[in-house]
Design a protein around this motif. Structure first.
Motif, PDB file in Angstrom:
ATOM      1  N   ILE A 101      -6.670  12.917 124.922  1.00 27.07           N
ATOM      2  CA  ILE A 101      -6.709  13.873 125.236  1.00 27.07           C
ATOM      3  C   ILE A 101      -7.604  13.792 126.655  1.00 27.07           C
ATOM      4  O   ILE A 101      -8.753  12.845 126.678  1.00 27.07           O
ATOM      5  CB  ILE A 101      -7.811  14.255 124.723  1.00 27.07           C
ATOM      6  N   LEU A 102      -7.602  13.663 128.114  1.00 26.25           N
ATOM      7  CA  LEU A 102      -7.714  13.169 129.417  1.00 26.25           C
ATOM      8  C   LEU A 102      -9.048  14.130 130.054  1.00 26.25           C
ATOM      9  O   LEU A 102      -7.678  15.219 130.763  1.00 26.25           O
ATOM     10  CB  LEU A 102      -6.869  12.845 130.426  1.00 26.25           C
ATOM     11  N   TRP A 103      -9.913  13.811 129.832  1.00 27.25           N
ATOM     12  CA  TRP A 103     -11.290  14.567 130.551  1.00 27.25           C
ATOM     13  C   TRP A 103     -11.695  14.326 131.797  1.00 27.25           C
ATOM     14  O   TRP A 103     -12.765  13.288 131.379  1.00 27.25           O
ATOM     15  CB  TRP A 103     -12.308  14.928 128.972  1.00 27.25           C
ATOM     16  N   VAL A 104     -11.756  15.185 132.219  1.00 33.07           N
ATOM     17  CA  VAL A 104     -12.585  14.826 133.793  1.00 33.07           C
ATOM     18  C   VAL A 104     -13.881  15.308 133.790  1.00 33.07           C
ATOM     19  O   VAL A 104     -14.582  16.528 132.589  1.00 33.07           O
ATOM     20  CB  VAL A 104     -12.687  15.066 134.932  1.00 33.07           C
ATOM     21  N   SER A 105     -15.500  14.064 133.302  1.00 34.18           N
ATOM     22  CA  SER A 105     -16.346  14.427 133.298  1.00 34.18           C
ATOM     23  C   SER A 105     -16.975  13.667 134.569  1.00 34.18           C
ATOM     24  O   SER A 105     -16.813  15.227 135.580  1.00 34.18           O
ATOM     25  CB  SER A 105     -17.537  13.508 132.162  1.00 34.18           C
ATOM     26  N   GLY A 106     -17.895  13.223 134.286  1.00 34.40           N
ATOM     27  CA  GLY A 106     -18.729  13.295 135.529  1.00 34.40           C
ATOM     28  C   GLY A 106     -19.483  11.283 136.121  1.00 34.40           C
ATOM     29  O   GLY A 106     -20.176  11.285 135.038  1.00 34.40           O
ATOM     30  N   GLU A 150      -9.676  10.185 126.544  1.00 27.68           N
ATOM     31  CA  GLU A 150     -10.610   9.735 126.852  1.00 27.68           C
ATOM     32  C   GLU A 150     -11.151   9.876 128.685  1.00 27.68           C
ATOM     33  O   GLU A 150     -10.675  11.424 129.646  1.00 27.68           O
ATOM     34  CB  GLU A 150      -8.739   8.749 128.408  1.00 27.68           C
ATOM     35  N   PHE A 151     -11.980   9.871 129.223  1.00 25.48           N
ATOM     36  CA  PHE A 151     -13.410  11.048 130.078  1.00 25.48           C
ATOM     37  C   PHE A 151     -13.018  10.016 131.249  1.00 25.48           C
ATOM     38  O   PHE A 151     -13.927   8.774 131.223  1.00 25.48           O
ATOM     39  CB  PHE A 151     -14.853  10.181 129.797  1.00 25.48           C
ATOM     40  N   ILE A 152     -12.577  10.620 132.368  1.00 27.66           N
ATOM     41  CA  ILE A 152     -12.401  10.055 133.344  1.00 27.66           C
ATOM     42  C   ILE A 152     -14.025  10.890 134.613  1.00 27.66           C
ATOM     43  O   ILE A 152     -14.483  11.709 134.493  1.00 27.66           O
ATOM     44  CB  ILE A 152     -11.488  10.716 134.508  1.00 27.66           C
ATOM     45  N   ARG A 153     -14.400   9.778 135.282  1.00 29.32           N
ATOM     46  CA  ARG A 153     -15.791   9.994 135.693  1.00 29.32           C
ATOM     47  C   ARG A 153     -16.102   9.625 137.161  1.00 29.32           C
ATOM     48  O   ARG A 153     -16.466   8.906 137.546  1.00 29.32           O
ATOM     49  CB  ARG A 153     -17.992   8.621 134.562  1.00 29.32           C
ATOM     50  N   PRO A 154     -15.802  10.672 137.695  1.00 30.04           N
ATOM     51  CA  PRO A 154     -15.205  10.794 139.188  1.00 30.04           C
ATOM     52  C   PRO A 154     -16.944  10.777 140.200  1.00 30.04           C
ATOM     53  O   PRO A 154     -18.040  11.610 139.482  1.00 30.04           O
ATOM     54  CB  PRO A 154     -14.424  12.216 139.701  1.00 30.04           C
ATOM     55  N   GLY A 155     -17.286  10.318 141.161  1.00 29.21           N
ATOM     56  CA  GLY A 155     -18.065  10.496 141.516  1.00 29.21           C
ATOM     57  C   GLY A 155     -18.242  11.560 142.665  1.00 29.21           C
ATOM     58  O   GLY A 155     -18.785  13.099 142.306  1.00 29.21           O
ATOM     59  N   ILE A 156     -18.954  11.517 143.569  1.00 26.87           N
ATOM     60  CA  ILE A 156     -18.063  12.994 144.326  1.00 26.87           C
ATOM     61  C   ILE A 156     -17.474  13.308 145.468  1.00 26.87           C
ATOM     62  O   ILE A 156     -16.319  12.159 145.463  1.00 26.87           O
ATOM     63  CB  ILE A 156     -19.419  13.168 146.204  1.00 26.87           C
ATOM     64  N   LEU A 157     -16.471  15.040 144.772  1.00 28.38           N
ATOM     65  CA  LEU A 157     -15.766  15.081 145.013  1.00 28.38           C
ATOM     66  C   LEU A 157     -14.845  15.765 146.340  1.00 28.38           C
ATOM     67  O   LEU A 157     -16.744  15.807 146.583  1.00 28.38           O
ATOM     68  CB  LEU A 157     -14.905  15.985 143.966  1.00 28.38           C
ATOM     69  N   THR A 158     -14.322  15.756 146.792  1.00 30.27           N
ATOM     70  CA  THR A 158     -13.661  15.845 148.309  1.00 30.27           C
ATOM     71  C   THR A 158     -12.225  16.774 148.432  1.00 30.27           C
ATOM     72  O   THR A 158     -11.382  16.898 147.116  1.00 30.27           O
ATOM     73  CB  THR A 158     -13.858  14.934 149.158  1.00 30.27           C
ATOM     74  N   ASP A 159     -12.354  17.483 149.498  1.00 28.49           N
ATOM     75  CA  ASP A 159     -10.966  18.044 149.397  1.00 28.49           C
ATOM     76  C   ASP A 159     -10.079  17.126 150.138  1.00 28.49           C
ATOM     77  O   ASP A 159      -9.107  17.826 150.573  1.00 28.49           O
ATOM     78  CB  ASP A 159     -10.888  18.881 150.172  1.00 28.49           C
ATOM     79  N   GLY A 160     -10.022  15.968 150.536  1.00 27.20           N
ATOM     80  CA  GLY A 160      -9.567  14.720 150.924  1.00 27.20           C
ATOM     81  C   GLY A 160      -7.724  14.553 150.666  1.00 27.20           C
ATOM     82  O   GLY A 160      -7.709  14.973 149.632  1.00 27.20           O
ATOM     83  N   PRO A 161      -7.507  13.756 151.126  1.00 31.30           N
ATOM     84  CA  PRO A 161      -5.866  13.685 150.176  1.00 31.30           C
ATOM     85  C   PRO A 161      -5.858  12.718 149.696  1.00 31.30           C
ATOM     86  O   PRO A 161      -6.821  11.874 149.880  1.00 31.30           O
ATOM     87  CB  PRO A 161      -5.015  13.218 152.511  1.00 31.30           C
ATOM     88  N   GLU A 162      -4.703  11.903 149.227  1.00 34.84           N
ATOM     89  CA  GLU A 162      -4.431  10.986 148.481  1.00 34.84           C
ATOM     90  C   GLU A 162      -5.582   9.672 149.082  1.00 34.84           C
ATOM     91  O   GLU A 162      -4.434   9.348 149.780  1.00 34.84           O
ATOM     92  CB  GLU A 162      -3.599  10.827 147.738  1.00 34.84           C
ATOM     93  N   GLY A 187      -4.324  12.968 140.529  1.00 35.75           N
ATOM     94  CA  GLY A 187      -3.179  11.732 140.238  1.00 35.75           C
ATOM     95  C   GLY A 187      -3.275  11.259 139.277  1.00 35.75           C
ATOM     96  O   GLY A 187      -2.642  10.329 138.165  1.00 35.75           O
ATOM     97  N   LEU A 188      -4.369  10.288 138.782  1.00 38.14           N
ATOM     98  CA  LEU A 188      -4.423  10.091 138.002  1.00 38.14           C
ATOM     99  C   LEU A 188      -4.758  10.351 136.622  1.00 38.14           C
ATOM    100  O   LEU A 188      -4.199   9.558 135.560  1.00 38.14           O
ATOM    101  CB  LEU A 188      -5.910   8.940 138.182  1.00 38.14           C
ATOM    102  N   LEU A 189      -5.360  11.830 136.735  1.00 33.05           N
ATOM    103  CA  LEU A 189      -4.905  12.368 134.928  1.00 33.05           C
ATOM    104  C   LEU A 189      -3.266  12.380 134.594  1.00 33.05           C
ATOM    105  O   LEU A 189      -3.201  12.437 133.489  1.00 33.05           O
ATOM    106  CB  LEU A 189      -5.275  13.583 135.381  1.00 33.05           C
ATOM    107  N   ILE A 190      -2.404  12.601 135.702  1.00 30.01           N
ATOM    108  CA  ILE A 190      -0.615  13.168 135.878  1.00 30.01           C
ATOM    109  C   ILE A 190      -0.314  11.485 135.008  1.00 30.01           C
ATOM    110  O   ILE A 190      -0.114  10.965 133.908  1.00 30.01           O
ATOM    111  CB  ILE A 190      -0.025  12.911 136.334  1.00 30.01           C
ATOM    112  N   LYS A 191      -1.284  10.088 135.447  1.00 30.90           N
ATOM    113  CA  LYS A 191      -0.551   8.880 135.644  1.00 30.90           C
ATOM    114  C   LYS A 191      -1.045   8.489 133.719  1.00 30.90           C
ATOM    115  O   LYS A 191      -0.369   7.685 133.243  1.00 30.90           O
ATOM    116  CB  LYS A 191      -1.108   7.988 135.893  1.00 30.90           C
ATOM    117  N   GLU A 192      -1.734   8.383 133.623  1.00 29.99           N
ATOM    118  CA  GLU A 192      -2.329   8.490 132.844  1.00 29.99           C
ATOM    119  C   GLU A 192      -1.902   9.092 131.208  1.00 29.99           C
ATOM    120  O   GLU A 192      -2.348   9.182 130.161  1.00 29.99           O
ATOM    121  CB  GLU A 192      -4.915   8.851 132.312  1.00 29.99           C
ATOM    122  N   ALA A 193      -1.781  10.901 131.399  1.00 21.72           N
ATOM    123  CA  ALA A 193      -0.700  11.342 130.524  1.00 21.72           C
ATOM    124  C   ALA A 193       0.532  10.941 130.510  1.00 21.72           C
ATOM    125  O   ALA A 193       0.980  10.966 129.320  1.00 21.72           O
ATOM    126  CB  ALA A 193      -0.596  13.034 131.387  1.00 21.72           C
TER     127      ALA A 193
END
Length: 209
Positions: A101-106, A150-162, A187-193
């Protein structure tokens, strides 16, 4: 493989759906409104709430990985994240024991809070305090369960490219956590999936730029 994306209609969730389909996977997409999702022969859309056990059961049947990217515009008193965690734990007996279970936290949730820089601390304090407090409750609920989280904790999210990014898996003084694109997180989420390598950890994706 079959990947369930919960919170699939916008942002990281929508990008994760697109990335999974591009990678050849079958996707079950759960959202309150799936109108924004593309029509695709390998995509099954489910309208519903992530806090409903019945809906979660429907969305997680025959799945090999669960990706959770739920969010809310409610700034005060939200319990979306902890309610979803409780619902997920409530159906855990119906899930395969090995499902990641891959969860976007912060970044700033739980034990990462003391490591925030001044700017991020102010943003969270002024605009996102209740959301981050509920995400902390959510993480605790999952940590105390028997689920493989697994909790993915990104910082400030942007709409930029990979971009070229690294993943930090430990907390340390003066760590720099800045902007990261939603595409990178998806991309990280699918890679970990596909191949979980950081279960029971809190990976922080950080752009190298």
């Amino acid at each position: 493989m079959n990947i369930t994306v919960i919170g699939a209609s916008a942002g990281i969730g929508l990008l994760a759906v697109e990335k999974a389909l591009e990678s050849g996977h079958d996707v079950i997409a759960l959202s309150r409104n799936t109108d924004a999702l593309p029509d695709h022969p390998r995509l099954k859309k489910i309208n519903g709430s992530s806090t409903s056990k019945e809906t979660l059961l429907k969305a997680t049947q025959h799945t090999d990985a669960i990706v959770i990217t739920i969010g809310t515009k409610q700034k005060k008193g939200t319990t979306l994240f902890s309610d979803t965690a409780n619902a997920l734990v409530g159906i855990s007996g119906h899930l395969r024991a090995d499902i990641p279970i891959l969860w976007v936290s912060g970044f700033g949730v739980g034990n990462s809070k003391p490591f925030l820089n001044f700017f991020m601390k102010m943003v969270i304090c002024l605009f996102l305090r209740d959301q981050y407090e509920d995400k902390t409750r959510m993480e605790k609920i999952m940590e105390e369960s028997k689920l493989k989280w697994e909790f993915i904790r990104p910082g400030i999210l942007t709409d930029g490219p990979e971009s070229d990014y690294e993943v930090i898996t430990s907390l340390f003084k003066s760590m720099k956590v800045g902007k990261i694109s939603r595409k990178d997180v998806a991309g990280l989420l699918i890679k970990e999936a596909e191949q979980p390598t950081m279960l029971f950890h809190y990976p922080v994706p950080v752009s190298r730029k």
